[in-house]
Design a protein around this motif. Structure first.
Motif, PDB file in Angstrom:
ATOM      1  N   LEU A   1       0.823  -1.210   0.000  1.00 35.85           N
ATOM      2  CA  LEU A   1       0.000   0.000   0.000  1.00 35.85           C
ATOM      3  C   LEU A   1       0.863   1.270   0.000  1.00 35.85           C
ATOM      4  N   GLY A   2       1.850   1.295  -0.865  1.00 39.54           N
ATOM      5  CA  GLY A   2       2.719   2.460  -0.994  1.00 39.54           C
ATOM      6  C   GLY A   2       2.045   3.592  -1.753  1.00 39.54           C
ATOM      7  N   PRO A   3       2.737   4.730  -1.880  1.00 33.93           N
ATOM      8  CA  PRO A   3       2.128   5.911  -2.519  1.00 33.93           C
ATOM      9  C   PRO A   3       1.695   5.658  -3.970  1.00 33.93           C
ATOM     10  N   GLU A   4       2.372   4.750  -4.672  1.00 35.33           N
ATOM     11  CA  GLU A   4       1.977   4.458  -6.054  1.00 35.33           C
ATOM     12  C   GLU A   4       0.600   3.805  -6.124  1.00 35.33           C
ATOM     13  N   VAL A   5       0.231   3.084  -5.072  1.00 35.53           N
ATOM     14  CA  VAL A   5      -1.096   2.456  -5.054  1.00 35.53           C
ATOM     15  C   VAL A   5      -2.160   3.546  -4.986  1.00 35.53           C
ATOM     16  N   GLU A   6      -1.930   4.491  -4.100  1.00 34.75           N
ATOM     17  CA  GLU A   6      -2.889   5.586  -3.942  1.00 34.75           C
ATOM     18  C   GLU A   6      -3.009   6.385  -5.244  1.00 34.75           C
ATOM     19  N   GLN A   7      -1.859   6.615  -5.867  1.00 35.85           N
ATOM     20  CA  GLN A   7      -1.860   7.350  -7.138  1.00 35.85           C
ATOM     21  C   GLN A   7      -2.662   6.590  -8.196  1.00 35.85           C
ATOM     22  N   PHE A   8      -2.441   5.276  -8.258  1.00 35.65           N
ATOM     23  CA  PHE A   8      -3.160   4.468  -9.238  1.00 35.65           C
ATOM     24  C   PHE A   8      -4.656   4.475  -8.947  1.00 35.65           C
ATOM     25  N   GLU A   9      -5.010   4.375  -7.677  1.00 36.69           N
ATOM     26  CA  GLU A   9      -6.426   4.374  -7.311  1.00 36.69           C
ATOM     27  C   GLU A   9      -7.103   5.682  -7.738  1.00 36.69           C
ATOM     28  N   LYS A  10      -6.422   6.773  -7.526  1.00 44.32           N
ATOM     29  CA  LYS A  10      -6.981   8.076  -7.910  1.00 44.32           C
ATOM     30  C   LYS A  10      -7.170   8.146  -9.421  1.00 44.32           C
ATOM     31  N   SER A  11      -6.145   7.752 -10.161  1.00 43.51           N
ATOM     32  CA  SER A  11      -6.229   7.794 -11.623  1.00 43.51           C
ATOM     33  C   SER A  11      -7.317   6.868 -12.138  1.00 43.51           C
ATOM     34  N   PHE A  12      -7.417   5.687 -11.507  1.00 40.51           N
ATOM     35  CA  PHE A  12      -8.397   4.720 -11.992  1.00 40.51           C
ATOM     36  C   PHE A  12      -9.821   5.210 -11.735  1.00 40.51           C
ATOM     37  N   ALA A  13     -10.049   5.785 -10.561  1.00 45.40           N
ATOM     38  CA  ALA A  13     -11.372   6.339 -10.252  1.00 45.40           C
ATOM     39  C   ALA A  13     -11.723   7.423 -11.269  1.00 45.40           C
ATOM     40  N   ALA A  14     -10.747   8.256 -11.606  1.00 51.28           N
ATOM     41  CA  ALA A  14     -10.985   9.318 -12.584  1.00 51.28           C
ATOM     42  C   ALA A  14     -11.266   8.721 -13.969  1.00 51.28           C
ATOM     43  N   LEU A  15     -10.566   7.661 -14.282  1.00 49.56           N
ATOM     44  CA  LEU A  15     -10.726   6.992 -15.576  1.00 49.56           C
ATOM     45  C   LEU A  15     -12.152   6.468 -15.758  1.00 49.56           C
ATOM     46  N   ILE A  16     -12.678   5.857 -14.703  1.00 48.49           N
ATOM     47  CA  ILE A  16     -14.015   5.259 -14.796  1.00 48.49           C
ATOM     48  C   ILE A  16     -15.081   6.316 -14.499  1.00 48.49           C
ATOM     49  N   GLY A  17     -14.730   7.313 -13.683  1.00 47.17           N
ATOM     50  CA  GLY A  17     -15.707   8.337 -13.328  1.00 47.17           C
ATOM     51  C   GLY A  17     -16.429   8.026 -12.034  1.00 47.17           C
ATOM     52  N   THR A  18     -15.708   7.461 -11.069  1.00 41.52           N
ATOM     53  CA  THR A  18     -16.307   7.212  -9.759  1.00 41.52           C
ATOM     54  C   THR A  18     -15.535   8.002  -8.709  1.00 41.52           C
ATOM     55  N   LYS A  19     -16.108   8.056  -7.512  1.00 36.24           N
ATOM     56  CA  LYS A  19     -15.498   8.819  -6.445  1.00 36.24           C
ATOM     57  C   LYS A  19     -14.281   8.087  -5.871  1.00 36.24           C
ATOM     58  N   HIS A  20     -14.405   6.767  -5.730  1.00 32.04           N
ATOM     59  CA  HIS A  20     -13.329   5.992  -5.095  1.00 32.04           C
ATOM     60  C   HIS A  20     -12.917   4.813  -5.962  1.00 32.04           C
ATOM     61  N   ALA A  21     -11.671   4.402  -5.799  1.00 32.12           N
ATOM     62  CA  ALA A  21     -11.200   3.125  -6.333  1.00 32.12           C
ATOM     63  C   ALA A  21     -10.283   2.512  -5.285  1.00 32.12           C
ATOM     64  N   VAL A  22     -10.403   1.193  -5.093  1.00 29.57           N
ATOM     65  CA  VAL A  22      -9.648   0.498  -4.045  1.00 29.57           C
ATOM     66  C   VAL A  22      -8.910  -0.683  -4.675  1.00 29.57           C
ATOM     67  N   GLY A  23      -7.589  -0.640  -4.659  1.00 29.20           N
ATOM     68  CA  GLY A  23      -6.776  -1.694  -5.285  1.00 29.20           C
ATOM     69  C   GLY A  23      -6.749  -2.949  -4.435  1.00 29.20           C
TER      70      GLY A  23
ATOM     71  N   GLN B   1       2.929  -3.602  -8.675  1.00 29.18           N
ATOM     72  CA  GLN B   1       1.964  -3.683  -9.774  1.00 29.18           C
ATOM     73  C   GLN B   1       1.336  -2.313 -10.048  1.00 29.18           C
ATOM     74  N   ALA B   2       1.184  -1.507  -9.009  1.00 33.69           N
ATOM     75  CA  ALA B   2       0.626  -0.163  -9.205  1.00 33.69           C
ATOM     76  C   ALA B   2       1.564   0.681 -10.066  1.00 33.69           C
ATOM     77  N   ILE B   3       2.870   0.444  -9.954  1.00 31.94           N
ATOM     78  CA  ILE B   3       3.836   1.171 -10.786  1.00 31.94           C
ATOM     79  C   ILE B   3       3.577   0.859 -12.259  1.00 31.94           C
ATOM     80  N   VAL B   4       3.328  -0.415 -12.557  1.00 30.43           N
ATOM     81  CA  VAL B   4       3.008  -0.810 -13.934  1.00 30.43           C
ATOM     82  C   VAL B   4       1.690  -0.167 -14.361  1.00 30.43           C
ATOM     83  N   GLY B   5       0.718  -0.219 -13.461  1.00 30.45           N
ATOM     84  CA  GLY B   5      -0.591   0.348 -13.758  1.00 30.45           C
ATOM     85  C   GLY B   5      -0.525   1.840 -14.053  1.00 30.45           C
ATOM     86  N   ASN B   6       0.257   2.552 -13.260  1.00 32.54           N
ATOM     87  CA  ASN B   6       0.387   3.997 -13.472  1.00 32.54           C
ATOM     88  C   ASN B   6       1.003   4.312 -14.837  1.00 32.54           C
TER      89      ASN B   6
END
Lengths: 372, 375
Positions: free
Chosen positions: A34-56, A234-239
């Motif tokens: 649960l490092g900072p890259e996970v949080e970054q990916f979650e934020k980007s993914f939520a924005a991508l789909i158009g939801t308020k939250h995303a949880v990896g 894996q979040a690094i790859v996702g980002n």
């Protein structure tokens, strides 16, 4: 050309240096969980789909299991889903102790919403529509039904990033929705991974709790939870991949349109009608042939080096491991028909025109030779 | 995190500095094959891990919690069953039992922080389906005694060896006693991946096959589902990181044992220490002292730049999550007393002697000062 491969990972990551830099940095800092890259990916993914939250989370399967658990679904409860899905959908329902109730699918390979109502019982605790192959479920009537019976919807959007129906994205209809980031998905990482999206603050809070042992803080455990976290690695790859998602989707749609156009000229080939209110994202490109041709055609294509597949030859309700659910052969005729008639061709963003032509050429040749 | 401490609890930069090239080359090989799910390196790692434990099979999974869940499921333990375990562990031990629908039954521990064999038998009921001893801190539970009880009652043993790779007792390695045994390869473990990872060991051919199916949706092959399963696989990428590290494990443990020796001699008579019994080999995943005025000592050490931890301040039976099990305060007196007295000192392989002596001297100074003040 002598081969059309199904997996394109070596092409996609031919130059992984940029990601490797991220990994080197991670190995030094040690923020593996649960490092900072996970949080970054979650934020980007939520924005991508158009939801308020995303949880990896740890996998696409877990991305379905955790929202059900968060809703309090458990032993003795029932969850309604589609009969033609991959085992992970039903597996997730089973893992939390609930019983899977199947309904048949339509010619679009997704849940037949008109059959859901009669599957509802007093024990039904949730509905899990599956946006299968990148094709969306008919969500409008399903939402109305869920509203009528006050049942939560958890979307299985594992194969369907960017898929839309009636101008609204898969993953934005239900109380929560699960996506897979498995190496062969449209947005893919380098191992098992999944992510849940939701607009609901309480669902978001609960998901974060139960993916991490039910820990309120380092010392206090509020509920017995799972260990199911998206690895920072894996979040690094996702980002790295997130900005490419739109292009990946566009290329897959282009490849599918080309298949539609060319395969459509071959007598004996069918595919599900394309609907104007649907944005298909083609995680899988599926076409259909008469039952007597399917296995011979599959064999022929494989012999020509084309890695065609069947998703899936044995419907779940006929699997040995699911016999105790009490279904019998013929209960889901459309699912059965598809299991005998569908074939999948590679449709990924790295598929070249030559490779697509090679596939088309051999399908045509099979039928020109009158089937073999 | 580690830079601000004079004695950090973990030191990833130091670990990575000594293995950078080897690790990245191993990761690169995964790319050359493109086998990210259950690839070649997973098979290779499983083979080497089985050898390490002296067992026939090792089956890797996504993490050390799932490995316990899969062990329980492989033995068909579920709703209505009971599993005997200890309460002073990471939450996963009891959570795994609860998550498969069974009931954790807690037994108190001895001064070594591990389950008390003398108390196990009275907790066995007709519903008991397994005994799950935990090798806490890298020190084996009293397996010779526990196996005798288990055999007498024909109960399978699942070793929770999450913290104890390569530990042994009575001349036998952790992970080789029970029917199925579970390890964690979490980043903080002695043998660590760069993310969540776990592995199971067994000598039973059939159970090994069953575990491999359980981790992969219960699938016999690409098409057929034999029973309900999970998605819980060790990423090939993590196996690629673990393979070079498994070769270094022996030296990692040697370093930790050398560090422990310095603590054991330096702190003798000052605090209660984890001294090995004659038939034990402690791998010191965690070095736990038991002491008076624990919280005061911890802040004293923190002020001196020494990072310590408490594993764990609230025993599982006293957690909100376990309230429904009905264990009141005082139900496990030794466990509860230890929870107030335990403190984990930095023990990792990259500490130097100067750092270790700083810890020893700071602790001594704390108690000497206190004594003077009281006098």
């Amino acid at each position: 050309m002598d081969k059309v491969r199904y997996s394109y990972l070596q092409q996609q990551f031919a130059d992984p240096e940029e990601i490797f830099d991220g990994i080197r940095k991670l190995l030094k800092t040690g923020a593996f969980t649960l490092g900072p890259e996970v949080e970054q990916f979650e934020k980007s993914f939520a924005a991508l789909i158009g939801t308020k939250h995303a949880v990896g989370v740890g996998s696409g399967t877990d991305a379905l299991k955790l929202p059900l658990k968060a809703l309090g679904v458990g032993y003795g409860d029932e969850v309604i889903t589609a009969a033609n899905t991959f085992i992970a959908t039903a597996g997730a329902i089973n893992e939390i102790g609930a019983k899977t109730v199947f309904v048949d699918c339509t010619k679009y390979y997704t849940m037949d919403v008109s059959q859901v109502e009669k599957a509802i019982t007093p024990r039904t605790k949730a509905i899990m529509p599956v946006h299968y192959t990148g094709e969306p479920v008919d969500m409008k009537p399903l939402m109305a039904l869920a509203e009528k019976y006050k049942l939560p919807i958890v979307e299985d959007a594992c194969q369907s990033i960017f898929c839309e129906i009636d101008g609204k994205r898969a993953g934005t209809y239900g109380i929560a929705s699960g996506f897979s980031l498995h190496p062969l998905k449209n947005l893919n990482v380098w191992g098992d991974a999944g992510i849940v999206v939701t607009d609901d603050d309480e669902m978001n809070r609960k998901l974060r709790l139960i993916r991490n042992h039910g820990m309120k803080n380092r010392d206090e455990i509020a509920v017995f939870g799972f260990n199911s976290r998206l690895d920072t690695l894996q979040a690094i790859v996702g980002n790295w991949l997130i900005p490419q998602t739109a292009d990946i989707t566009a290329q897959r749609r282009k490849n599918a349109a080309y298949y539609d156009q060319e395969l459509g000229k071959i007598p004996g080939i069918r595919f599900c009608p394309r609907r104007p209110n649907v944005h298909q994202v083609y995680h899988l490109y599926i076409f259909e042939v008469d039952q007597k041709h399917r296995n011979p055609l599959l064999k022929y294509l494989l012999s020509k080096g084309i890695e065609a597949k069947v998703h899936y030859p044995i419907p779940l309700y006929q699997q040995e491991g699911l016999k105790h659910l009490g279904y019998k052969a013929g209960d889901f005729p459309e699912t059965d028909r598809q299991a005998k008639e569908v074939l999948t061709l590679p449709v990924d963003q790295h598929l070249s025109r030559e490779e697509a032509d090679f596939c088309i050429h051999h399908v045509r040749k099979y039928f020109e030779n009158g089937g073999m | 995190v580690s830079t601000s401490w004079r004695v950090p609890y973990v030191d990833f930069p130091a670990q990575f500095a000594g293995e950078k090239e080897e690790l990245m080359n191993s990761v690169l090989e995964v790319f050359e094959r493109g086998d990210f799910i259950l690839g070649d390196k997973v098979v290779q790692f499983e083979r080497e891990f089985a050898q390490l434990c002296g067992v026939k099979h090792a089956v890797s999974v996504a993490n050390g919690t799932d490995s316990l869940i899969l062990a329980l499921r492989a033995l068909d333990i579920g709703s209505g069953d009971e599993v005997i375990t200890a309460s002073n562990s990471w939450i996963s031990s009891a959570a795994a039992i609860a998550l498969v629908g069974a009931r954790p039954v807690f037994v108190d521990v001895t001064s070594d922080q591990n389950i008390d064999p003398a108390l196990i038998e009275r907790s066995i009921t007709p519903k008991t389906k397994a005994i799950m001893p935990i090798h806490l801190t890298g020190r084996c539970a009293r397996m010779p005694e526990i196996m005798k009880i288990a055999d007498k009652h024909k109960l399978p043993v699942i070793e929770d060896a999450a913290q104890a790779v390569m530990s042994h007792v009575g001349g036998k390695r952790s992970g080789s006693f029970g029917k199925i045994n579970s390890f964690s390869l979490h980043p903080l473990k002695n043998l660590n991946a760069a993310g969540d990872a776990g592995i199971l060991t067994t000598n039973d051919d059939e159970l090994a096959v069953k575990l491999k199916m359980l981790r992969h949706h219960g699938m016999k092959n690409r098409e057929e589902v034999a029973f309900w399963g999970y998605n819980s696989r060790l990423d090939t990428l993590q196996a690629a990181i673990l393979l070079p590290r498994i070769k270094k494990l022996e030296s990692v443990i040697e370093r930790r044992r050398r560090n422990a020796k310095i603590y054991l001699s330096g702190l003798a008579g000052v605090v209660e220490l984890p001294v090995e019994r004659e038939d034990e080999f402690h791998t010191y995943h965690v070095f736990v002292i038991q002491c008076d005025r624990r919280n005061e000592l911890q802040s004293h050490l923190m002020k001196a730049g020494i990072d310590t931890k408490i594993h764990y301040p609230i025993p599982i039976h006293r957690q909100e999550a376990a309230a429904y099990l009905g264990y009141g305060e005082g139900s496990l007196p030794v466990t509860e007393r230890q929870a107030k007295r335990i403190l984990s000192l930095p023990i990792h392989q990259n500490l130097d002697e100067k750092q270790l002596h700083l810890v020893v001297n700071t602790i001594k100074e704390f108690y000497e000062h206190k004594r003077t003040v009281q006098l």
